[in-house]
Structure formats: structure tokens, C-alpha cells
Design a protein around this motif. Sequence first.
Motif, PDB file in Angstrom:
ATOM      1  N   TRP A  22       0.933  -1.226   0.011  1.00  0.00           N
ATOM      2  CA  TRP A  22      -0.057  -0.027  -0.035  1.00  0.00           C
ATOM      3  C   TRP A  22       1.034   1.266  -0.059  1.00  0.00           C
ATOM      4  O   TRP A  22       0.666   2.413  -0.534  1.00  0.00           O
ATOM      5  CB  TRP A  22      -0.907   0.079   1.049  1.00  0.00           C
ATOM      6  CG  TRP A  22      -2.199  -0.864   0.949  1.00  0.00           C
ATOM      7  CD1 TRP A  22      -2.682  -1.791   1.443  1.00  0.00           C
ATOM      8  CD2 TRP A  22      -3.314  -0.291  -0.059  1.00  0.00           C
ATOM      9  NE1 TRP A  22      -4.087  -2.241   0.874  1.00  0.00           N
ATOM     10  CE2 TRP A  22      -4.297  -1.256   0.108  1.00  0.00           C
ATOM     11  CE3 TRP A  22      -3.333   0.904  -0.694  1.00  0.00           C
ATOM     12  CZ2 TRP A  22      -5.455  -0.946  -0.880  1.00  0.00           C
ATOM     13  CZ3 TRP A  22      -4.669   0.910  -1.464  1.00  0.00           C
ATOM     14  CH2 TRP A  22      -5.532   0.082  -1.726  1.00  0.00           C
ATOM     15  N   LEU A  23       2.147   1.297   0.781  1.00  0.00           N
ATOM     16  CA  LEU A  23       3.017   2.326   0.698  1.00  0.00           C
ATOM     17  C   LEU A  23       3.551   2.676  -0.777  1.00  0.00           C
ATOM     18  O   LEU A  23       3.534   3.776  -1.036  1.00  0.00           O
ATOM     19  CB  LEU A  23       3.854   2.197   1.844  1.00  0.00           C
ATOM     20  CG  LEU A  23       4.799   3.362   1.999  1.00  0.00           C
ATOM     21  CD1 LEU A  23       4.338   4.909   2.136  1.00  0.00           C
ATOM     22  CD2 LEU A  23       5.910   3.092   3.114  1.00  0.00           C
ATOM     23  N   ARG A  27       3.235   5.793  -3.097  1.00  0.00           N
ATOM     24  CA  ARG A  27       4.411   6.494  -3.650  1.00  0.00           C
ATOM     25  C   ARG A  27       4.221   6.738  -5.304  1.00  0.00           C
ATOM     26  O   ARG A  27       4.331   7.818  -5.731  1.00  0.00           O
ATOM     27  CB  ARG A  27       5.543   5.829  -3.279  1.00  0.00           C
ATOM     28  CG  ARG A  27       5.746   5.631  -1.893  1.00  0.00           C
ATOM     29  CD  ARG A  27       6.972   4.784  -1.421  1.00  0.00           C
ATOM     30  NE  ARG A  27       7.565   4.932  -0.087  1.00  0.00           N
ATOM     31  CZ  ARG A  27       8.351   4.030   0.563  1.00  0.00           C
ATOM     32  NH1 ARG A  27       8.368   2.769  -0.005  1.00  0.00           N
ATOM     33  NH2 ARG A  27       8.673   4.249   1.625  1.00  0.00           N
ATOM     34  N   ALA A  28       3.893   5.621  -5.802  1.00  0.00           N
ATOM     35  CA  ALA A  28       3.686   5.588  -7.178  1.00  0.00           C
ATOM     36  C   ALA A  28       2.527   6.561  -7.839  1.00  0.00           C
ATOM     37  O   ALA A  28       2.687   7.423  -8.916  1.00  0.00           O
ATOM     38  CB  ALA A  28       3.669   4.222  -7.705  1.00  0.00           C
ATOM     39  N   THR A  29       1.344   6.647  -7.024  1.00  0.00           N
ATOM     40  CA  THR A  29       0.405   7.522  -7.322  1.00  0.00           C
ATOM     41  C   THR A  29       0.768   9.019  -7.303  1.00  0.00           C
ATOM     42  O   THR A  29       0.562   9.652  -8.372  1.00  0.00           O
ATOM     43  CB  THR A  29      -0.935   7.342  -6.182  1.00  0.00           C
ATOM     44  OG1 THR A  29      -1.203   5.891  -6.166  1.00  0.00           O
ATOM     45  CG2 THR A  29      -1.993   8.292  -6.411  1.00  0.00           C
ATOM     46  N   GLN A 110      15.445   8.971  -0.868  1.00  0.00           N
ATOM     47  CA  GLN A 110      14.875   9.012   0.477  1.00  0.00           C
ATOM     48  C   GLN A 110      13.928   7.827   0.521  1.00  0.00           C
ATOM     49  O   GLN A 110      13.987   7.049   1.431  1.00  0.00           O
ATOM     50  CB  GLN A 110      14.128  10.270   0.873  1.00  0.00           C
ATOM     51  CG  GLN A 110      14.998  11.312   0.969  1.00  0.00           C
ATOM     52  CD  GLN A 110      16.254  11.076   2.045  1.00  0.00           C
ATOM     53  OE1 GLN A 110      15.886  10.374   3.119  1.00  0.00           O
ATOM     54  NE2 GLN A 110      17.481  11.591   1.836  1.00  0.00           N
ATOM     55  N   ILE A 111      13.153   7.482  -0.707  1.00  0.00           N
ATOM     56  CA  ILE A 111      12.286   6.138  -0.699  1.00  0.00           C
ATOM     57  C   ILE A 111      13.272   5.045  -0.530  1.00  0.00           C
ATOM     58  O   ILE A 111      13.162   4.140   0.135  1.00  0.00           O
ATOM     59  CB  ILE A 111      11.553   6.336  -2.000  1.00  0.00           C
ATOM     60  CG1 ILE A 111      10.486   7.118  -1.540  1.00  0.00           C
ATOM     61  CG2 ILE A 111      10.737   5.000  -1.971  1.00  0.00           C
ATOM     62  CD1 ILE A 111       9.660   7.492  -2.989  1.00  0.00           C
ATOM     63  N   TYR A 149       0.586   9.907   2.637  1.00  0.00           N
ATOM     64  CA  TYR A 149       0.668   9.700   1.123  1.00  0.00           C
ATOM     65  C   TYR A 149      -0.832   9.827   0.613  1.00  0.00           C
ATOM     66  O   TYR A 149      -0.975  10.657  -0.257  1.00  0.00           O
ATOM     67  CB  TYR A 149       1.255   8.476   0.690  1.00  0.00           C
ATOM     68  CG  TYR A 149       2.869   8.794   0.230  1.00  0.00           C
ATOM     69  CD1 TYR A 149       3.157   9.354  -0.734  1.00  0.00           C
ATOM     70  CD2 TYR A 149       3.788   8.084   1.001  1.00  0.00           C
ATOM     71  CE1 TYR A 149       4.535   9.501  -0.972  1.00  0.00           C
ATOM     72  CE2 TYR A 149       5.092   8.227   0.839  1.00  0.00           C
ATOM     73  CZ  TYR A 149       5.566   8.948  -0.177  1.00  0.00           C
ATOM     74  OH  TYR A 149       6.873   9.092  -0.466  1.00  0.00           O
ATOM     75  N   ALA A 150      -1.559   9.002   1.221  1.00  0.00           N
ATOM     76  CA  ALA A 150      -3.056   9.163   0.657  1.00  0.00           C
ATOM     77  C   ALA A 150      -3.672  10.550   1.128  1.00  0.00           C
ATOM     78  O   ALA A 150      -4.322  11.156   0.227  1.00  0.00           O
ATOM     79  CB  ALA A 150      -3.895   8.045   1.479  1.00  0.00           C
TER      80      ALA A 150
END
Length: 169
Positions: A22-23, A27-29, A110-111, A149-150
Amino acid sequence: MTTTPRIDPPLAADETTMLTAWLDFHRATLALKCEGLTDEQLRTRPVAPSSLSLLGLVRHMAEVEQAWFVSRLAGQETEDIYWTEEDEDADFNAVDTADVAGAFATWQAQIALARAAADGLSLDTVAKKPARGREVTLRWILVHMIEEYARHNGHADLLREAIDGSTGE
């Protein structure tokens, strides 16, 4: 044409796999919301009086990744990326002449550091540095990052639509 791969999280998996999927999805979103725009469009703050821009969100998330995974979880000493004593919100405010490619590279770095910091740890691992004066686990950090992120991806939806009319998940 999109180039950022975004993989739907599994419908059934162990907790670590589910949370990290989900994270990564979120991130991709954010990356997808920024894809295909010019540097100027990424710097645009289309929702006055807010100082939010897509570039500011990317810069902010670089700082958040560093703070939770590298600084707190791993306990490493870090230097502020954008934050300054003069402007604690420089991640959002100082985008007018910011290096766009550099900001995206910093975010991705950082990711990668965040993934390395969490790799192989139990969800019950307590971060080496407390958060808000209290112990925090990797599980909490992952859930918080998904929430972070959401929330900001919702902002990114509105910003992108205001910039060029693009909508979508």
C-alpha cells in the motif's frame, strides 16, 4: 503515456507485505500525478491562498520519508533537506526556482533509504528515536506513511486537475 509503474496491493497477504504494498502504491500515485508536466506546472500553486504545489508535495514527502525511516526508525543523524530555521515550510514555499529534477531525485533517494532502513525488520521493531516523546513501531510508521501519502495524493488530485484538467485515481 505513463511510465511510472503502479501495482495494485494484494487482496490477501501477510501484514508486512500488505502495508509495504500500500505504501508503494501511494508513492507511485504521487509520481503519476506529477508525470507529464513541465517544471513550471509542477511549481504552480493553483489553489489560492494555499502554497501547495505538486513539486512542494514531492519535496515534503522526501522530508517525511527521511524523518520517519532514516532518522527515527534507523536512528541515523540526518541533515535537513529543505527545512530551515527561517522557513520551516520551505519544502512547500521555496519551489519557485527549485531544481525539479533534483527534487525528484532526492525523493527517490529517500524512498530507497526508507526501504533499506525497514528491510528485514519486524513490524514490532521499535524505532531508535521516539516520536513525540513516545516509542513508535515500524507498523505505526508504515500506517502513518500510508495515511500521509493518501492525504497528500488527495491534494495532488485537486492540484493536477486545476493545472491541466487531468483526473483519475
